[in-house]
Write an enzyme that holds these catalytic residues in place. Structure first.
Site, PDB file in Angstrom:
ATOM      1  N   THR A 246      14.228 -14.552  38.466  1.00 21.93           N
ATOM      2  CA  THR A 246      14.739 -13.229  38.047  1.00 21.93           C
ATOM      3  C   THR A 246      14.435 -12.315  39.173  1.00 21.93           C
ATOM      4  OG1 THR A 246      13.903 -11.537  36.402  1.00 21.93           O
ATOM      5  CG2 THR A 246      12.310 -12.794  37.180  1.00 21.93           C
TER       6      THR A 246
ATOM      7  N   TYR B 279       6.005 -10.511  33.315  1.00 21.24           N
ATOM      8  CA  TYR B 279       7.104 -11.328  33.253  1.00 21.24           C
ATOM      9  C   TYR B 279       7.357 -11.913  34.921  1.00 21.24           C
ATOM     10  CZ  TYR B 279      12.020 -12.806  32.962  1.00 21.24           C
ATOM     11  OH  TYR B 279      13.246 -13.421  33.235  1.00 21.24           O
TER      12      TYR B 279
END
Ligand code: UDP
Length: 331
Positions: free
Chosen positions: A117, A142
């Site tokens: 990501t 995250y």
């Protein structure tokens, strides 16, 4: 040979399964169906319901299928949830990925593609498209949980007979152009998903999180990439590794961004109706602006995006949202 897709019942994984089948690949899916759906998985794929950290299940899957590559999507993806439940995110994204990589190494599977990501970058020092070489400074658990998996892969590949591709996704949106899949999770917090649900009257209103960012209109800027272009990059990564191309870490985005307000204006225009919006404080963990420099993916993978058009992304997302309402109505 077959390809194992983890999280094949999820948003991106379900598109990957369709793309692999279209490319003539044999496809095996593992999904514990915590956020994905069995009906989202193309019927031609062989499905195992279970956890990626279940070593006995993985060794059975590798024994029963001639798998030469794993494409790993399974994981948790909501930035603010990772801020409130960091240990849950490290467990689900990092610890379970470690178990999966161990099973892959144990079985001698040669190729691995990992869904990473843009959150590994955090807020770049300069507000311009980021290359893979900039400093990695994740701002949320995250992002850290994904970066830790990147590091495990790098080190495992150095020690074992494993080639990997890390693809760092920017903001994935839209739906299958042929209408077979889309973002189906009722708990999804993605901007375009929420805006389409509001546009179609499935939600009464939505919030814009933060209007005081150092961006041209004060709202966050993101690089929205069509999910079908994204899964095509994975196919190219697979082909490249099978041809002996070696490991690679590459961005997947288009190289230009849109603010939250620009996205909402596009949804209004494409749908032809207004949206009920309120303005709320910043959301935890959101960087102001993040846009990809996709030059490396284009060069190394020969990846040429087909749907680099926010109107098309929104049109496909709206079409899927509409199809989903009719589907839920008949469930
Ligand atoms: N966003 C928003 N309202 C929403 C959902 C998202 O204003 O209902 C904003 C969010 O704060 C971020 C951008 O839209 O600035 C993209 O958020 P999303 O959750 O889609 O993806 P992320 O960038 O967090 O992966």
């Amino acid at each position: 040979m077959a390809v194992l897709v983890t999280g094949g019942g999820g948003y991106i994984g379900s598109h990957m399964v369709w793309a692999l089948l279209e490319a003539g690949e044999e496809v095996v899916v593992i999904d514990r169906l915590s956020t994905g759906f069995r009906w989202a998985i193309a019927p031609e794929a062989r499905m195992y319901e279970g956890d990626i950290a279940d070593a006995a299940l993985l060794s059975r899957i590798f024994a029963e299928n001639a798998i030469d590559a794993v494409i790993h999507f399974a994981g948790s993806i909501v930035v603010p949830d990772s801020v409130s439940d960091p240990l849950g995110y490290y467990e689900n994204n990092t610890v379970k990925s470690r178990a999966l990589i161990a099973s892959v190494v144990e079985a001698g599977i040669p190729h691995f593609v990992f869904s990473s990501t843009a959150a590994v970058y955090g807020t770049p020092e300069v507000l311009e498209p980021v290359s893979e070489t900039v400093q990695l400074r994740p701002e949320s658990p995250y992002g850290s949980s994904k970066l830790m998996t990147e590091i495990m892969l790098r080190d495992a590949a150095a020690a074992h007979d494993l080639t990997y591709t890390v693809l760092r996704y920017f903001n994935v949106a839209g739906a299958d152009p042929k209408g077979r899949s889309g973002q189906s999770s009722k708990t999804s917090t993605h901007l375009i998903k929420i805006a389409c649900a509001v546009a179609l009257g499935k939600r009464p209103s939505m919030s814009v999180f933060g209007t005081d960012y150092p961006t041209p209109d004060g709202t966050c800027v993101r690089d929205y990439i069509h999910v079908w272009d994204l899964v095509q990059a994975h196919l190219k990564a697979l082909q490249r590794m099978r041809a002996g191309g070696g490991s690679l870490v590459a961005n997947c985005g288009y190289g230009h961004g849109f603010s939250v307000l620009e996205v909402l204006d596009t949804v209004k225009r494409v749908n032809g109706a207004d949206l009920t919006v309120d303005f709320a404080p910043r959301r935890a963990g959101d960087p102001a602006m993040i846009v990809a420099n996709p030059a490396l993916a284009m060069k190394e993978l020969g990846w040429v995006p087909e749907y680099d058009d926010l109107d098309v992304i929104v049109r496909h997302a709206l079409d899927w949202e509409d199809r989903l309402s009719r589907r839920n109505a008949t469930d």
